[in-house]
Scaffold this motif. Structure first.
Motif, PDB file in Angstrom:
ATOM      1  N   ILE A  50       0.843  -1.201   0.000  1.00  0.00           N
ATOM      2  CA  ILE A  50       0.000   0.000   0.000  1.00  0.00           C
ATOM      3  C   ILE A  50       0.874   1.245   0.000  1.00  0.00           C
ATOM      4  CG2 ILE A  50      -1.649   1.359   1.355  1.00  0.00           C
ATOM      5  CD1 ILE A  50      -2.796  -1.315   2.394  1.00  0.00           C
ATOM      6  N   GLU A  51       1.845   1.278   0.905  1.00  0.00           N
ATOM      7  CA  GLU A  51       2.719   2.438   1.003  1.00  0.00           C
ATOM      8  C   GLU A  51       3.534   2.635  -0.273  1.00  0.00           C
ATOM      9  OE1 GLU A  51       3.329   4.865   3.600  1.00  0.00           O
ATOM     10  OE2 GLU A  51       1.294   4.122   3.938  1.00  0.00           O
ATOM     11  N   ALA A  52       4.006   1.548  -0.860  1.00  0.00           N
ATOM     12  CA  ALA A  52       4.795   1.661  -2.091  1.00  0.00           C
ATOM     13  C   ALA A  52       3.960   2.245  -3.221  1.00  0.00           C
ATOM     14  CB  ALA A  52       5.334   0.284  -2.490  1.00  0.00           C
ATOM     15  N   CYS A  53       2.706   1.819  -3.306  1.00  0.00           N
ATOM     16  CA  CYS A  53       1.828   2.318  -4.375  1.00  0.00           C
ATOM     17  C   CYS A  53       1.493   3.796  -4.164  1.00  0.00           C
ATOM     18  CB  CYS A  53       0.568   1.469  -4.413  1.00  0.00           C
ATOM     19  SG  CYS A  53      -0.377   1.602  -5.950  1.00  0.00           S
ATOM     20  N   LEU A  54       1.233   4.178  -2.921  1.00  0.00           N
ATOM     21  CA  LEU A  54       0.936   5.583  -2.624  1.00  0.00           C
ATOM     22  C   LEU A  54       2.147   6.471  -2.917  1.00  0.00           C
ATOM     23  CD1 LEU A  54      -1.070   5.130   0.692  1.00  0.00           C
ATOM     24  CD2 LEU A  54      -1.954   6.150  -1.414  1.00  0.00           C
ATOM     25  N   THR A  55       3.319   6.006  -2.590  1.00  0.00           N
ATOM     26  CA  THR A  55       4.535   6.778  -2.838  1.00  0.00           C
ATOM     27  C   THR A  55       4.758   6.974  -4.335  1.00  0.00           C
ATOM     28  OG1 THR A  55       5.549   5.954  -0.805  1.00  0.00           O
ATOM     29  CG2 THR A  55       7.030   6.838  -2.476  1.00  0.00           C
ATOM     30  N   GLU A  56       4.554   5.903  -5.111  1.00  0.00           N
ATOM     31  CA  GLU A  56       4.712   5.995  -6.573  1.00  0.00           C
ATOM     32  C   GLU A  56       3.689   6.956  -7.172  1.00  0.00           C
ATOM     33  OE1 GLU A  56       7.008   4.389  -9.912  1.00  0.00           O
ATOM     34  OE2 GLU A  56       7.254   4.472  -7.734  1.00  0.00           O
ATOM     35  N   ALA A  57       2.451   6.918  -6.647  1.00  0.00           N
ATOM     36  CA  ALA A  57       1.412   7.824  -7.150  1.00  0.00           C
ATOM     37  C   ALA A  57       1.733   9.273  -6.814  1.00  0.00           C
ATOM     38  CB  ALA A  57       0.060   7.434  -6.553  1.00  0.00           C
ATOM     39  N   ALA A  58       2.255   9.508  -5.624  1.00  0.00           N
ATOM     40  CA  ALA A  58       2.604  10.876  -5.236  1.00  0.00           C
ATOM     41  C   ALA A  58       3.659  11.457  -6.166  1.00  0.00           C
ATOM     42  CB  ALA A  58       3.103  10.898  -3.788  1.00  0.00           C
ATOM     43  N   GLU A  59       4.576  10.598  -6.635  1.00  0.00           N
ATOM     44  CA  GLU A  59       5.652  11.073  -7.498  1.00  0.00           C
ATOM     45  C   GLU A  59       5.237  11.191  -8.952  1.00  0.00           C
ATOM     46  OE1 GLU A  59      10.260   9.852  -8.722  1.00  0.00           O
ATOM     47  OE2 GLU A  59       9.221   8.826  -7.073  1.00  0.00           O
ATOM     48  N   HIS A  60       4.445  10.239  -9.450  1.00  0.00           N
ATOM     49  CA  HIS A  60       4.144  10.178 -10.882  1.00  0.00           C
ATOM     50  C   HIS A  60       2.687  10.477 -11.238  1.00  0.00           C
ATOM     51  CE1 HIS A  60       8.108   8.527 -11.815  1.00  0.00           C
ATOM     52  NE2 HIS A  60       7.975   7.754 -10.748  1.00  0.00           N
ATOM     53  N   GLY A  61       1.814  10.587 -10.246  1.00  0.00           N
ATOM     54  CA  GLY A  61       0.424  10.937 -10.531  1.00  0.00           C
ATOM     55  C   GLY A  61      -0.536   9.777 -10.370  1.00  0.00           C
ATOM     56  N   ALA A  62      -0.117   8.565 -10.756  1.00  0.00           N
ATOM     57  CA  ALA A  62      -1.012   7.412 -10.664  1.00  0.00           C
ATOM     58  C   ALA A  62      -0.182   6.139 -10.611  1.00  0.00           C
ATOM     59  CB  ALA A  62      -1.968   7.361 -11.851  1.00  0.00           C
ATOM     60  N   ALA A  63      -0.676   5.142  -9.853  1.00  0.00           N
ATOM     61  CA  ALA A  63       0.025   3.856  -9.744  1.00  0.00           C
ATOM     62  C   ALA A  63      -0.973   2.782  -9.347  1.00  0.00           C
ATOM     63  CB  ALA A  63       1.155   3.929  -8.717  1.00  0.00           C
ATOM     64  N   VAL A  64      -0.731   1.566  -9.800  1.00  0.00           N
ATOM     65  CA  VAL A  64      -1.572   0.430  -9.435  1.00  0.00           C
ATOM     66  C   VAL A  64      -0.685  -0.734  -9.000  1.00  0.00           C
ATOM     67  CG1 VAL A  64      -3.395   1.091 -11.053  1.00  0.00           C
ATOM     68  CG2 VAL A  64      -1.650  -0.555 -11.768  1.00  0.00           C
ATOM     69  N   LEU A  65      -1.201  -1.538  -8.097  1.00  0.00           N
ATOM     70  CA  LEU A  65      -0.541  -2.788  -7.767  1.00  0.00           C
ATOM     71  C   LEU A  65      -0.877  -3.813  -8.848  1.00  0.00           C
ATOM     72  CD1 LEU A  65      -1.061  -3.308  -3.914  1.00  0.00           C
ATOM     73  CD2 LEU A  65       0.916  -2.350  -5.103  1.00  0.00           C
ATOM     74  N   ALA A  66       0.090  -4.665  -9.182  1.00  0.00           N
ATOM     75  CA  ALA A  66      -0.142  -5.670 -10.218  1.00  0.00           C
ATOM     76  C   ALA A  66       0.823  -6.831 -10.029  1.00  0.00           C
ATOM     77  CB  ALA A  66       0.019  -5.070 -11.619  1.00  0.00           C
ATOM     78  N   VAL A  67       0.454  -7.966 -10.595  1.00  0.00           N
ATOM     79  CA  VAL A  67       1.307  -9.163 -10.578  1.00  0.00           C
ATOM     80  C   VAL A  67       1.376  -9.730 -11.989  1.00  0.00           C
ATOM     81  CG1 VAL A  67       0.927  -9.793  -8.169  1.00  0.00           C
ATOM     82  CG2 VAL A  67      -0.686 -10.571  -9.911  1.00  0.00           C
ATOM     83  N   PRO A  68       2.470 -10.389 -12.350  1.00  0.00           N
ATOM     84  CA  PRO A  68       2.548 -11.015 -13.676  1.00  0.00           C
ATOM     85  C   PRO A  68       1.476 -12.085 -13.847  1.00  0.00           C
ATOM     86  CG  PRO A  68       4.716 -10.884 -12.651  1.00  0.00           C
ATOM     87  CD  PRO A  68       3.728 -10.516 -11.594  1.00  0.00           C
ATOM     88  N   VAL A  69       0.917 -12.151 -15.036  1.00  0.00           N
ATOM     89  CA  VAL A  69      -0.077 -13.188 -15.344  1.00  0.00           C
ATOM     90  C   VAL A  69       0.620 -14.537 -15.408  1.00  0.00           C
ATOM     91  CG1 VAL A  69      -1.660 -14.034 -17.112  1.00  0.00           C
ATOM     92  CG2 VAL A  69      -1.612 -11.599 -16.535  1.00  0.00           C
ATOM     93  N   LYS A  70       0.068 -15.528 -14.703  1.00  0.00           N
ATOM     94  CA  LYS A  70       0.703 -16.848 -14.652  1.00  0.00           C
ATOM     95  C   LYS A  70       0.208 -17.782 -15.756  1.00  0.00           C
ATOM     96  CE  LYS A  70      -0.387 -17.419 -10.254  1.00  0.00           C
ATOM     97  NZ  LYS A  70      -0.475 -18.047  -8.907  1.00  0.00           N
ATOM     98  N   ASP A  71      -1.014 -17.599 -16.192  1.00  0.00           N
ATOM     99  CA  ASP A  71      -1.579 -18.470 -17.218  1.00  0.00           C
ATOM    100  C   ASP A  71      -1.398 -17.854 -18.609  1.00  0.00           C
ATOM    101  OD1 ASP A  71      -2.590 -20.353 -15.346  1.00  0.00           O
ATOM    102  OD2 ASP A  71      -4.274 -19.011 -14.950  1.00  0.00           O
ATOM    103  N   THR A  72      -1.399 -18.694 -19.603  1.00  0.00           N
ATOM    104  CA  THR A  72      -1.408 -18.209 -20.986  1.00  0.00           C
ATOM    105  C   THR A  72      -2.814 -17.718 -21.329  1.00  0.00           C
ATOM    106  OG1 THR A  72       0.332 -19.756 -21.641  1.00  0.00           O
ATOM    107  CG2 THR A  72      -1.055 -18.857 -23.400  1.00  0.00           C
ATOM    108  N   ILE A  73      -2.897 -16.510 -21.840  1.00  0.00           N
ATOM    109  CA  ILE A  73      -4.191 -15.880 -22.128  1.00  0.00           C
ATOM    110  C   ILE A  73      -4.490 -15.964 -23.620  1.00  0.00           C
ATOM    111  CG2 ILE A  73      -5.568 -13.792 -21.903  1.00  0.00           C
ATOM    112  CD1 ILE A  73      -4.723 -15.008 -19.234  1.00  0.00           C
TER     113      ILE A  73
END
Length: 382
Positions: free
Chosen positions: A113-136
């Motif tokens: 949470i803190e990492a995402c808020l810090t990134e948003a404060a610096e760049h305007g917007a940020a989201v948490l995400a994880v690499p997709v594990k399955d083939t889409i």
């Protein structure tokens, strides 16, 4: 890491009906607490978050208030985006950043949470995400049309964090779009680049029964069970009301004590406190304190419940045995069990209550006194 560019508000969206789960998923129990309570706790542990706005129906708020006295509530809209707009309208205008989070993601890490808020404060917007594990694969009419490159795909999570003015502009310009599944889509349309902050797979959204099973497994890794023992004895005196387990039992005598003398609640409270290594009720409510003379033992039990919550614990089972010659207790078993379940806020199926005679031996056998033995099992989240 602590954000150094002002405090943050968070909007937790928890207005769904939970049709796939059979009831609202945000209020389902998870490790002894409602899912939504665990979600709020995660943001309570994020240092830069000073305000939490929960978008949820009225019927859920009493449960939350029992845990958190300082939440702000907003009404849910017909769509997720409308709920976000309702919550955002109640955020503190002086907040530097605003996070939007799904109420059904209870295992989000405060560090992320803190990492995402810090990134948003610096760049305007940020989201948490994880690499997709399955083939889409893109499919149409039951056949594969295209396979996507998994190496460039990320599964977006929440919170999604923004400088306040960035989210305000996106909602003002594109807040009426019905097809948007998250706010970052709207922010992208304003031209702001949304940064991606690495998360983990524990931050899963509870949507199906299988998701809840997965979350329970993760929570149970940090659970400890403890058992405590309690005992109490009181004399019987004519003219006093007789209370057992929070309910009045018809009799010509009642228990003599500094409180109402409910030895079942006294023994059980001591058993719970013993399991928590948190002392005993004589310390919390000393018999020398004249201001509490005649206090209801239900009030004592509610104080013990506060201590249980402070220890991040849950009472999972209680068992009390009253030893008395009179009156006959067996006709009142069901009433006492129901009362104990209500007092300790737990299912009646987890409450055991019974009695034994003293075979006319001693003071108890002569109907002059009674005693109670009690055992309580608690589950403590580490």
């Amino acid at each position: 890491m602590k954000q150094k560019t002002g405090f943050s508000s968070v909007v937790i969206v928890a207005g769904g009906s939970g049709t796939r789960m059979g009831r609202p998923k945000q209020m389902l129990p998870l490790g002894g607490k409602p899912v939504l309570v665990r979600t709020v706790e995660a943001f309570k542990n994020a240092p830069s978050v000073r305000q939490i706005v929960v978008v949820t129906p009225e019927e859920n708020r009493a449960v939350l208030n029992a845990y958190f006295p300082d939440l702000v509530y907003a009404d849910a809209g017909d769509t997720r985006l409308e709920s976000v707009k309702n919550g955002f309208a109640l955020t503190d205008p002086s907040a530097r950043t605003v996070a939007v989070h799904d109420g059904a993601r209870p295992l989000v890490s405060p560090v992320h949470i803190e990492a995402c808020l810090t990134e948003a404060a610096e760049h305007g917007a940020a989201v948490l995400a994880v690499p997709v594990k399955d083939t889409i694969k893109i499919c149409k009419d039951g056949a594969v049309e295209k396979t996507l490159d998994r190496s460039v795909l990320q599964a977006a999570q929440t919170p999604q964090c923004y400088r306040r003015e960035v989210l305000a502009e996106a909602l003002a310009k594109f807040g009426d779009e019905k097809d948007a599944t998250d706010e970052s889509q709207l922010v992208e349309k304003t031209g702001v680049k949304v940064r991606v902050v690495p998360s983990d797979y524990k931050n899963n959204k509870i949507t199906t029964p299988e998701d809840l099973t997965f979350a329970e497994a993760l929570v149970s890794e940090n659970v400890q069970y403890r058992t405590g023992f309690g005992f109490d004895l009181h004399r019987l005196e004519a003219g006093r009301k007789l209370y057992l387990g929070g309910t009045e039992i018809p009799h010509t005598k009642g228990f003599l004590g500094h409180s109402d003398g409910d030895l079942v609640l006294h023994a059980l409270c001591d058993a719970v406190l013993g399991a928590l290594c948190a002392g005993e009720i004589g310390i919390l409510f000393p018999p020398t304190d004249e201001s509490i003379k005649g206090i209801s033992s239900v009030t004592i039990a509610k104080k013990v419940l506060e201590i249980v919550r402070a220890h991040k614990a849950e009472i999972v089972h209680i068992d009390a045995t009253v030893i008395t010659q009179e009156p006959k207790i067996k006709p009142h078993y069901d009433a006492v069990r129901q009362s104990l379940a209500a007092v300790f806020e737990m299912p009646v199926e987890s409450v055991s209550f019974k009695s034994k005679s003293h075979e006319h031996v001693g003071e108890i056998g002569r109907g002059e006194a009674a005693m109670c033995h009690a055992v309580a099992t608690v589950k403590i989240m580490q």
